[in-house]
Motif scaffolding. Structure first.
Motif, PDB file in Angstrom:
ATOM      1  N   TRP A  95       0.963  -1.318  -0.099  1.00  0.00           N
ATOM      2  CA  TRP A  95      -0.294  -0.075  -0.380  1.00  0.00           C
ATOM      3  C   TRP A  95       0.394   1.478  -0.014  1.00  0.00           C
ATOM      4  O   TRP A  95       2.151   1.098   0.897  1.00  0.00           O
ATOM      5  CB  TRP A  95      -0.744  -0.039   1.380  1.00  0.00           C
ATOM      6  CG  TRP A  95      -1.847   1.159   1.156  1.00  0.00           C
ATOM      7  CD1 TRP A  95      -2.424   1.607   0.821  1.00  0.00           C
ATOM      8  CD2 TRP A  95      -2.737   1.369   2.307  1.00  0.00           C
ATOM      9  NE1 TRP A  95      -2.813   3.077   1.392  1.00  0.00           N
ATOM     10  CE2 TRP A  95      -3.500   2.439   2.515  1.00  0.00           C
ATOM     11  CE3 TRP A  95      -2.641   0.448   4.013  1.00  0.00           C
ATOM     12  CZ2 TRP A  95      -4.219   2.946   3.468  1.00  0.00           C
ATOM     13  CZ3 TRP A  95      -2.871   1.167   4.622  1.00  0.00           C
ATOM     14  CH2 TRP A  95      -4.563   2.277   4.561  1.00  0.00           C
ATOM     15  N   PHE A  96       0.238   2.013  -1.019  1.00  0.00           N
ATOM     16  CA  PHE A  96       1.356   2.869  -0.658  1.00  0.00           C
ATOM     17  C   PHE A  96       1.162   4.727  -1.792  1.00  0.00           C
ATOM     18  O   PHE A  96      -0.151   4.732  -2.030  1.00  0.00           O
ATOM     19  CB  PHE A  96       2.820   2.952  -1.977  1.00  0.00           C
ATOM     20  CG  PHE A  96       2.373   2.605  -3.294  1.00  0.00           C
ATOM     21  CD1 PHE A  96       2.385   3.106  -4.274  1.00  0.00           C
ATOM     22  CD2 PHE A  96       2.005   0.748  -3.584  1.00  0.00           C
ATOM     23  CE1 PHE A  96       2.235   2.990  -5.923  1.00  0.00           C
ATOM     24  CE2 PHE A  96       2.404   0.691  -5.168  1.00  0.00           C
ATOM     25  CZ  PHE A  96       1.769   1.962  -6.113  1.00  0.00           C
ATOM     26  N   LEU A  97       1.752   5.907  -1.485  1.00  0.00           N
ATOM     27  CA  LEU A  97       1.507   6.917  -1.763  1.00  0.00           C
ATOM     28  C   LEU A  97       2.644   7.715  -3.319  1.00  0.00           C
ATOM     29  O   LEU A  97       3.650   7.305  -2.451  1.00  0.00           O
ATOM     30  CB  LEU A  97       1.041   8.096  -0.805  1.00  0.00           C
ATOM     31  CG  LEU A  97       0.246   8.085  -0.758  1.00  0.00           C
ATOM     32  CD1 LEU A  97       0.030   6.792   0.874  1.00  0.00           C
ATOM     33  CD2 LEU A  97      -0.503   8.791   0.206  1.00  0.00           C
ATOM     34  N   THR A  98       2.114   7.577  -3.527  1.00  0.00           N
ATOM     35  CA  THR A  98       3.305   7.977  -4.997  1.00  0.00           C
ATOM     36  C   THR A  98       3.693   9.454  -4.709  1.00  0.00           C
ATOM     37  O   THR A  98       4.879   9.988  -4.303  1.00  0.00           O
ATOM     38  CB  THR A  98       2.752   8.699  -6.488  1.00  0.00           C
ATOM     39  OG1 THR A  98       1.726   9.537  -6.059  1.00  0.00           O
ATOM     40  CG2 THR A  98       1.994   6.980  -6.732  1.00  0.00           C
ATOM     41  N   ARG A  99       2.831  10.142  -3.913  1.00  0.00           N
ATOM     42  CA  ARG A  99       3.494  11.594  -3.759  1.00  0.00           C
ATOM     43  C   ARG A  99       3.071  12.015  -1.796  1.00  0.00           C
ATOM     44  O   ARG A  99       2.487  12.769  -2.327  1.00  0.00           O
ATOM     45  CB  ARG A  99       3.080  12.680  -4.176  1.00  0.00           C
ATOM     46  CG  ARG A  99       3.917  12.236  -5.576  1.00  0.00           C
ATOM     47  CD  ARG A  99       5.646  12.276  -5.278  1.00  0.00           C
ATOM     48  NE  ARG A  99       6.076  12.892  -7.043  1.00  0.00           N
ATOM     49  CZ  ARG A  99       5.719  12.008  -7.621  1.00  0.00           C
ATOM     50  NH1 ARG A  99       5.923  10.837  -7.465  1.00  0.00           N
ATOM     51  NH2 ARG A  99       6.716  12.228  -8.829  1.00  0.00           N
ATOM     52  N   GLY A 100       3.418  11.494  -1.474  1.00  0.00           N
ATOM     53  CA  GLY A 100       3.037  11.654  -0.361  1.00  0.00           C
ATOM     54  C   GLY A 100       3.988  11.665   0.929  1.00  0.00           C
ATOM     55  O   GLY A 100       3.146  12.242   2.357  1.00  0.00           O
ATOM     56  N   THR A 101       5.344  12.172   1.157  1.00  0.00           N
ATOM     57  CA  THR A 101       6.082  13.097   2.365  1.00  0.00           C
ATOM     58  C   THR A 101       6.654  14.012   1.288  1.00  0.00           C
ATOM     59  O   THR A 101       6.973  13.792   0.344  1.00  0.00           O
ATOM     60  CB  THR A 101       7.281  12.129   2.083  1.00  0.00           C
ATOM     61  OG1 THR A 101       6.552  10.193   2.223  1.00  0.00           O
ATOM     62  CG2 THR A 101       7.865  12.011   3.473  1.00  0.00           C
ATOM     63  N   PHE A 102       6.456  15.183   2.487  1.00  0.00           N
ATOM     64  CA  PHE A 102       6.497  16.512   1.859  1.00  0.00           C
ATOM     65  C   PHE A 102       6.481  16.338   0.539  1.00  0.00           C
ATOM     66  O   PHE A 102       7.344  17.462  -0.200  1.00  0.00           O
ATOM     67  CB  PHE A 102       8.521  16.102   1.884  1.00  0.00           C
ATOM     68  CG  PHE A 102       8.369  16.109   3.853  1.00  0.00           C
ATOM     69  CD1 PHE A 102       9.046  16.250   4.349  1.00  0.00           C
ATOM     70  CD2 PHE A 102       9.894  15.308   3.109  1.00  0.00           C
ATOM     71  CE1 PHE A 102       9.145  15.811   5.852  1.00  0.00           C
ATOM     72  CE2 PHE A 102      10.254  14.288   4.044  1.00  0.00           C
ATOM     73  CZ  PHE A 102       9.841  14.854   5.412  1.00  0.00           C
ATOM     74  N   GLY A 103       5.333  16.477   0.409  1.00  0.00           N
ATOM     75  CA  GLY A 103       4.724  16.328  -0.718  1.00  0.00           C
ATOM     76  C   GLY A 103       5.761  16.279  -2.740  1.00  0.00           C
ATOM     77  O   GLY A 103       5.004  16.051  -3.123  1.00  0.00           O
ATOM     78  N   THR A 104       6.749  15.464  -2.643  1.00  0.00           N
ATOM     79  CA  THR A 104       7.878  15.037  -3.387  1.00  0.00           C
ATOM     80  C   THR A 104       8.144  14.113  -3.037  1.00  0.00           C
ATOM     81  O   THR A 104       8.526  13.272  -4.070  1.00  0.00           O
ATOM     82  CB  THR A 104       9.149  16.172  -2.913  1.00  0.00           C
ATOM     83  OG1 THR A 104      10.159  15.956  -2.025  1.00  0.00           O
ATOM     84  CG2 THR A 104       8.737  17.732  -3.691  1.00  0.00           C
ATOM     85  N   GLY A 105       8.253  13.441  -2.354  1.00  0.00           N
ATOM     86  CA  GLY A 105       8.722  12.080  -1.795  1.00  0.00           C
ATOM     87  C   GLY A 105       7.170  11.093  -1.698  1.00  0.00           C
ATOM     88  O   GLY A 105       6.544  10.984  -1.807  1.00  0.00           O
ATOM     89  N   ALA A 106       7.142   9.800  -2.585  1.00  0.00           N
ATOM     90  CA  ALA A 106       6.717   8.497  -2.142  1.00  0.00           C
ATOM     91  C   ALA A 106       6.538   7.537  -1.277  1.00  0.00           C
ATOM     92  O   ALA A 106       7.560   7.934  -0.298  1.00  0.00           O
ATOM     93  CB  ALA A 106       6.839   7.195  -3.484  1.00  0.00           C
ATOM     94  N   TYR A 107       5.435   7.548  -0.704  1.00  0.00           N
ATOM     95  CA  TYR A 107       4.836   6.899   0.673  1.00  0.00           C
ATOM     96  C   TYR A 107       4.802   5.349   0.874  1.00  0.00           C
ATOM     97  O   TYR A 107       3.582   4.959  -0.014  1.00  0.00           O
ATOM     98  CB  TYR A 107       4.646   7.586   1.705  1.00  0.00           C
ATOM     99  CG  TYR A 107       4.241   6.960   3.175  1.00  0.00           C
ATOM    100  CD1 TYR A 107       5.875   6.759   3.781  1.00  0.00           C
ATOM    101  CD2 TYR A 107       2.842   6.904   3.387  1.00  0.00           C
ATOM    102  CE1 TYR A 107       5.556   6.428   5.320  1.00  0.00           C
ATOM    103  CE2 TYR A 107       2.786   6.425   4.758  1.00  0.00           C
ATOM    104  CZ  TYR A 107       3.731   6.634   5.591  1.00  0.00           C
ATOM    105  OH  TYR A 107       3.391   5.903   7.042  1.00  0.00           O
ATOM    106  N   LEU A 108       6.261   4.531   0.963  1.00  0.00           N
ATOM    107  CA  LEU A 108       5.355   2.952   1.741  1.00  0.00           C
ATOM    108  C   LEU A 108       4.491   2.961   2.449  1.00  0.00           C
ATOM    109  O   LEU A 108       5.308   3.006   3.800  1.00  0.00           O
ATOM    110  CB  LEU A 108       6.176   2.207   1.604  1.00  0.00           C
ATOM    111  CG  LEU A 108       6.220   0.721   1.931  1.00  0.00           C
ATOM    112  CD1 LEU A 108       4.762   0.383   0.639  1.00  0.00           C
ATOM    113  CD2 LEU A 108       7.551  -0.020   1.620  1.00  0.00           C
TER     114      LEU A 108
END
Length: 171
Positions: free
Chosen positions: A79-92
């Protein structure tokens, strides 16, 4: 939370290849039932109905939700977000595989699918893993992630979530 708890390290039978594909709403009950017994989900008080609800929310929000299946049914999730961290990093958000598939290479396949599914995020790849989940910490380090921070009591009282980051390879 990224569960990859290793106890032992059962090896996948050569006759049981897994297929990784996007999860659908119809998959969620069996996916949640297959993964709810994992020690990490139990540590956070997440049973199958709670997991299915969380997975449904991910689909409703358009987040990445991949599942791995073999002839026995669901064996893993990513489960992930393609731009979930600091608006620029992907988040697993979560990577979990059934205990009987630990050591089979399936975790690495799901991790690679996450990274490929996010393209080349400018900020790289991020995830959290619990301080007590030493198997996950070793797994992510072997795959190029390094611990860059800690969040005490973030997801549960008395548990520190460790922040891991893998920079994007710049060409």
């Amino acid at each position: 939370m990224s569960p990859v708890v290793r106890r032992g390290a059962p090896v996948q039978s050569p006759g049981m290849p897994a297929v990784i594909r996007p999860a659908t709403p119809e998959d969620l009950p069996s996916l949640a039932a297959a993964l709810a017994p994992l020690p990490l989900f139990k540590a956070y008080g997440l049973d199958a109905p709670a997991l299915a609800t969380r997975f449904r929310g991910a689909l409703d929000r358009g987040e990445g939700l991949l599942m791995a299946t073999d002839e026995s049914g669901p064996v893993g999730v990513c489960w992930f977000l393609t731009r979930g961290t600091f608006g620029t990093g992907a988040y697993l958000r979560t990577l979990a595989i059934r205990e009987d598939r630990h050591g089979s290479g399936l975790g690495a396949q799901l991790l690679a699918a996450y990274e490929a599914g996010c393209g080349a995020p400018p900020g790289g790849f991020f995830l959290l893993t619990s301080d007590f989940n030493e198997g996950a910490q070793r797994f992510y380090q072997r795959h190029g992630y390094r611990q860059v921070g800690a969040l005490p009591d973030f997801a549960a009282p008395g548990v520190t979530e460790l922040v891991f980051w893998k920079p994007r390879v710049r060409e």
